[in-house]
Design a protein around this motif. Structure first.
Motif, PDB file in Angstrom:
ATOM      1  N   ALA A   1       0.856  -1.272  -0.079  1.00  0.00           N
ATOM      2  CA  ALA A   1      -0.110  -0.040  -0.014  1.00  0.00           C
ATOM      3  C   ALA A   1       0.767   1.242  -0.059  1.00  0.00           C
ATOM      4  O   ALA A   1       0.529   2.275  -0.752  1.00  0.00           O
ATOM      5  CB  ALA A   1      -0.923   0.079   1.285  1.00  0.00           C
TER       6      ALA A   1
ATOM      7  N   LEU B   1      -6.284   2.607  -3.647  1.00  0.00           N
ATOM      8  CA  LEU B   1      -5.522   2.862  -2.557  1.00  0.00           C
ATOM      9  C   LEU B   1      -6.448   2.972  -1.286  1.00  0.00           C
ATOM     10  O   LEU B   1      -5.962   2.317  -0.283  1.00  0.00           O
ATOM     11  CB  LEU B   1      -4.759   4.113  -2.721  1.00  0.00           C
ATOM     12  CG  LEU B   1      -3.628   4.512  -1.402  1.00  0.00           C
ATOM     13  CD1 LEU B   1      -2.750   3.456  -1.282  1.00  0.00           C
ATOM     14  CD2 LEU B   1      -3.133   5.952  -1.900  1.00  0.00           C
TER      15      LEU B   1
ATOM     16  N   ALA C   1      -3.291  -2.994  -5.122  1.00  0.00           N
ATOM     17  CA  ALA C   1      -1.999  -2.192  -4.995  1.00  0.00           C
ATOM     18  C   ALA C   1      -1.376  -2.225  -6.483  1.00  0.00           C
ATOM     19  O   ALA C   1      -0.929  -0.891  -6.912  1.00  0.00           O
ATOM     20  CB  ALA C   1      -0.668  -2.555  -4.378  1.00  0.00           C
TER      21      ALA C   1
END
Length: 400
Positions: free
Chosen positions: A255, A294, A338
């Motif tokens: 992340a 995200l 991601a």
């Protein structure tokens, strides 16, 4: 997410400088060397020394043994901050802390293990992991090599497909069969320090991304004391600690990589809009997608952290199928999100993102994050999960 101490709001050391500030300091060093680390496929020595100088390698060691008792929330936040700066450094930190967690959570009350914790905290030792082996690849629940008696010591020899930063680590935590006549899944976890083993290099590490982890293959030859074998079965360590901690910390690092790319997409989009009198560039849609991916990843990690910390001291809760399914799927889902976030950031930036030079390049982030669904392959994880849940009844109601 906030940095917090297991027994209080914020872990403070060195005159009030907290873990967040120390992590940011180490991340700044990591960022300064990240491009060179990637280009030369070299170990991020400067960044790891910064982690050591900030005493972050021993942060999770209990206070009683010289550490700070940092929570999983705090460690995940550090992985996220490091991921934004240097992916390899973030993954090294995540792997190290996973091994420390195994020692802390399953070595309490064992004199040798508690002495090792003190050494890690005092000298800020770096632990590597050796779980993959031979043709088994990423199947960490089956071992070929076995621990065997050697006088009043034990010995172990195993051909490790990869040992990330093995040549640079101060110790290696490795899995093996309990004995020569034990089955492949009857495993133990051994904690080895540098004086206990030697490494013979078998293969190199020339990869698309994550080049600074230096995950070469080695033959590991070790001779060590019986008390360096953790008393718990590896099956329990794997389910209660290895899997949840690694998935939480890996996911936080991924992340962080995505966040760094999204930040570049945001800067590019703002710059483009200023140059066009406020009109959004063609890639603005992809920037929005990057932000969404995200946010989803961060939300899943936050939920996973809360769930783990609520169950951390309850082996039955950790072993429950619902928990194991959720923590297993966390790795799969965050790794895919991601990759999606960084891919969208690349498309938002267009040629400026595709170029290897310039302030808006996201090529390195994309190469690094592509390791996420491959490192312990998502397909293997999903196949194992399908087998585990095959005989479980499908829920008849929303809240069953």
């Amino acid at each position: 997410m906030t940095i917090q101490h297991r027994h209080g709001p914020v872990a403070r050391l060195d005159g009030g400088v907290d873990l967040a500030a120390r992590a940011a300091s180490a991340a700044a060093v990591a960022a300064a060397h990240a491009a060179e680390v990637d280009r030369e496929a070299r170990y991020p020595a400067e960044a790891v020394e910064a982690l050591r100088a900030q005493r972050l390698l021993g942060a999770a060691i209990p206070i009683a043994f010289g550490g700070e008792g940092a929570s999983m929330q705090a460690l995940a936040e550090i992985c996220y901050v490091l991921g934004r700066a240097c992916a390899s450094t973030a993954m090294i930190f995540a792997m190290h802390q996973t091994k420390v967690a195994c020692l802390v959570r399953h070595g309490r009350g064992e004199p040798w293990c508690e002495g090792a914790m003190r050494r890690i905290a005092d000298a800020q030792l770096l632990l590597a992991s050796s779980t993959t082996e031979g043709q088994g690849g990423g199947n960490v629940r089956a071992s070929a090599a076995a621990v065997e008696p050697d006088g009043d010591h034990l010995r172990l020899e195993r051909a490790a497909t990869v040992i990330s930063y093995g040549a640079q680590a101060d110790g290696i935590v490795t899995v093996a069969r309990r004995a020569a006549d034990a089955g492949a899944s009857d495993q133990v976890l051994c904690v080895l320090l540098r004086e206990d083993y030697e490494l013979e290099r078998l293969s190199g590490w020339e990869t698309l991304g994550m080049r600074g982890t230096c995950s070469a293959g080695f033959r590991l030859r070790a001779r060590f004391r019986p008390e360096q074998v953790l008393p718990a079965r590896y099956a329990d360590i794997h389910g209660q600690t290895m899997t949840p901690v690694s998935h939480l910390l890996w996911s936080s690092a991924w992340a962080g990589i995505a966040a760094g790319a999204v930040e570049k997409a945001q800067a590019f989009t703002r710059t483009a809009m200023r140059g066009a009198g406020g009109q959004a560039p063609p890639g603005a849609l992809h920037y929005a997608r990057a932000v969404s991916s995200l946010k989803q990843a961060r939300a899943l990690i936050a939920q996973g952290l809360d769930r783990f910390e609520a169950a951390a001291d309850d082996p039955a809760s950790l072993a429950a199928l619902d928990f194991q399914t959720a923590i297993t799927m966390l790795k799969v889902e965050v790794s895919e999100l991601a990759v999606a976030a960084v891919s969208s950031a690349l498309r938002a930036n267009g040629l400026a993102g595709y170029r290897q030079d310039g302030d808006f390049s996201v090529g390195r982030a994309l190469r690094d994050v592509l390791s996420a669904p491959i490192m312990i392959h998502n397909d293997r994880i999903m196949a194992n999960l399908a087998t585990a849940t095959l005989m479980t009844p499908v829920a008849a109601a929303l809240r069953d």
